[in-house]
Design an enzyme around this catalytic site. Structure first.
Site: not given
Ligand code: ADP
Length: 507
Positions: A118, A202, A237, A294
């Protein structure tokens, strides 16, 4: 330019079938692989050739790179499609395929590596003017400095693992006093889950929506986006219901997000199909979260609204063809919704409910697509993701699509395990969902299993159970996986569930 004549699909279940279907339409020979648990799985029966690759646990079968390469050589495969999950985002495997002269149907190993972390992903896209969630784009290790930064960003803060995935490795911190402890916990968790203790922070976006954009890029520098998918309905999530398009995007915002997604792809010289995930806040601002390098589980909703077969495009791109359409050629037609049908018990916090599909009857009719990898008699394997199917519907408008989805859920008969269908029915009828006023906390805030599923599973299952019982009585028919039993002569079945369970069949 190369021609793919034989394609090995290094996956199982619905995605293996989905990929092979398109390959067959393109005149490509298909090769399946299978573990012990999948000896008679539909994807094995569908393929032109199938090879056994090992015991049921994926670490001993679907994740065995050398075994997959051996099968590719033995079958004469000139390309490998990894599907999703398993080795689909493994740069080492992509590299290995390349070194063996086999086309990996996906991006180059460099793009997989950059986007697989990330932090490196944020660093790569930053110079391209892609909006990022306020936070750090380097790992945090110094507690005092990290606390200062957290204060300047503003609480609540989300501490995330750079190598995180599948919704794991995230911690919300509400107060400065808790920061240090949570940071250490996050690091420990990241080390044990991903073998990489790099964490960053974040701003925690309040009331976020998860909106992602599908992109396609060829080997000649052409990149387009195929609009968005709304994936805010999540449990743990993880997505459970997706739709396209999103109700909250204006045409201007859609174009802006699409252009940002194209820039993300360009930032890592992306080739193939990929998804750029954004988090969208209540004010309408959007921020880059990550890129999945992907095909996604939820790709069918994009196929339904654009008419583009994404697997066909992936294979053509891997052959070296330029994209056959430009951005201007792409348009949204109607509305599509995907429901992930999991063998899970929504009443028990969505724990997997493994069983044998004693009765399995798919919905049919206009605008329905069911992507599944199981059939009546299949026992849902305990070794893999418990997804039974993806129920996808398409209609001219969102309202019609939701009505169609509910009709399809009611027509779907699954006896043998609990599924997420009754839960999906609840979501699709909820006022906040139909009005479009929802965020990623919908399930947590709006769903109360005891209250919302009371009486919903039962009529559905009762009906199914009644259907089976009646068939057993009238036609002396024994469903797959069930014990044959004596027929009650002329009996009517007033309590079909009890009737079935007495005969060793759960409903
Ligand atoms: P992963 O790779 O584990 O899927 P992501 O970064 O895609 O992680 O985040 C998964 C989920 O977590 C998102 O769809 C959202 O629901 C929540 N999320 C991620 N970052 C944030 C943030 N900065 N603030 C609020 N919710 C977040």
């Amino acid at each position: 330019m190369r021609t793919i004549k034989t394609l090995l699909v290094a996956n199982r279940g619905e995605i293996a079938l989905r990929v092979m279907r398109t390959a067959k339409e393109m005149g490509i020979k298909t090769v399946a692989v299978y573990s012990d648990a999948d000896r008679t799985a539909p994807h094995v029966l569908f393929a032109d050739e199938a090879y056994f690759i090992g015991p049921s646990p994926s670490s001993q079968s679907y994740l065995k790179m050398d075994e997959l390469i051996r099968v590719a050589k033995a079958s004469g495969a000139d390309a490998i499609h990894p599907g999703y999950g398993f080795l689909s985002e493994n740069a080492e495997f992509a590299e290995l395929c390349g070194s063996m002269g086999i086309a990996f149907v996906g991006p180059n190993p460099h793009a997989i590596r950059v986007m697989g972390d990330k932090l490196s992903a944020k660093q790569a896209v930053k110079p391209f003017g892609v909006p990022l969630v306020p936070g750090t784009d380097t790992p945090i290790d110094d507690v005092a400095h990290a606390k200062e930064l957290a204060q300047s960003i503003g609480f609540p803060i989300l501490i995330k693992a750079a190598a995180g995935g599948g919704g794991k490795g995230m911690r919300i911190v509400h107060r400065l006093e808790d920061f240090e402890e949570q940071m250490h916990l996050a690091i420990n968790e990241a080390v044990s889950a991903f073998g990489n203790g790099s964490v960053f922070m974040e701003k925690y976006v309040a009331s976020p929506r998860h909106i992602e954009v599908q992109v396609l890029a060829d080997q000649h520098g052409n990149t387009v986006h195929l609009f968005e998918r709304e994936c805010s309905i999540q449990r743990r999530h993880q997505k459970v219901i997706e739709e396209a398009p999103s109700v909250v995007l204006s045409p201007e915002l859609r174009a802006q997000m699409g252009e940002a997604a194209v820039r993300v792809a360009q930032a890592c010289n992306y080739v193939g199909a990929g998804t750029v995930e954004f988090i969208f806040d209540a004010s309408g601002a959007f921020y880059f979260l990550e890129m999945n390098t992907r095909l996604q589980v939820e790709h069918p909703v994009t196929e339904m609204i654009t008419g583009v077969d994404l697997v066909r495009e992936q294979l053509r791109i891997a052959e070296g063809h330029p994209l056959s359409f430009s951005q201007e050629d792409l348009h949204i037609h109607g509305h599509a919704v995907e429901i992930r049908v999991y063998a899970e018990d929504a009443r028990q916090n969505f724990v997997p409910d493994i069983g044998t599909l004693q009765v399995y009857k798919r919905p049919q009719g206009p605008g329905i697509r069911v992507d599944d990898g199981m059939e009546q008699g299949t026992t849902v394997p305990i070794y893999y993701d418990p997804m039974i199917a993806k129920l996808v519907v398409h209609a001219a408008t969102r309202e019609l699509a939701l009505a169609r989805a509910i009709r399809a859920i009611d027509e779907y008969v699954i006896v043998g395990c609990e599924t997420t269908l009754p839960f999906a029915r609840f979501v699709l009828q909820h006022e906040d969902f139909t009005s479009g006023q929802f965020d990623t906390h919908f399930v947590q805030n709006r769903f109360n299993a005891q209250r919302d599923l009371a009486g919903t599973t039962d009529p559905h299952v009762q009906e199914a159970a009644g259907w089976v019982a009646q068939a057993l009585i009238e036609q002396s028919w024994t469903p797959a996986g069930a014990q044959a039993s004596e027929k009650p002569k002329g009996a009517t079945v007033s309590q079909p569930s009890a009737w079935l369970s007495q005969r060793g069949m759960s409903s």
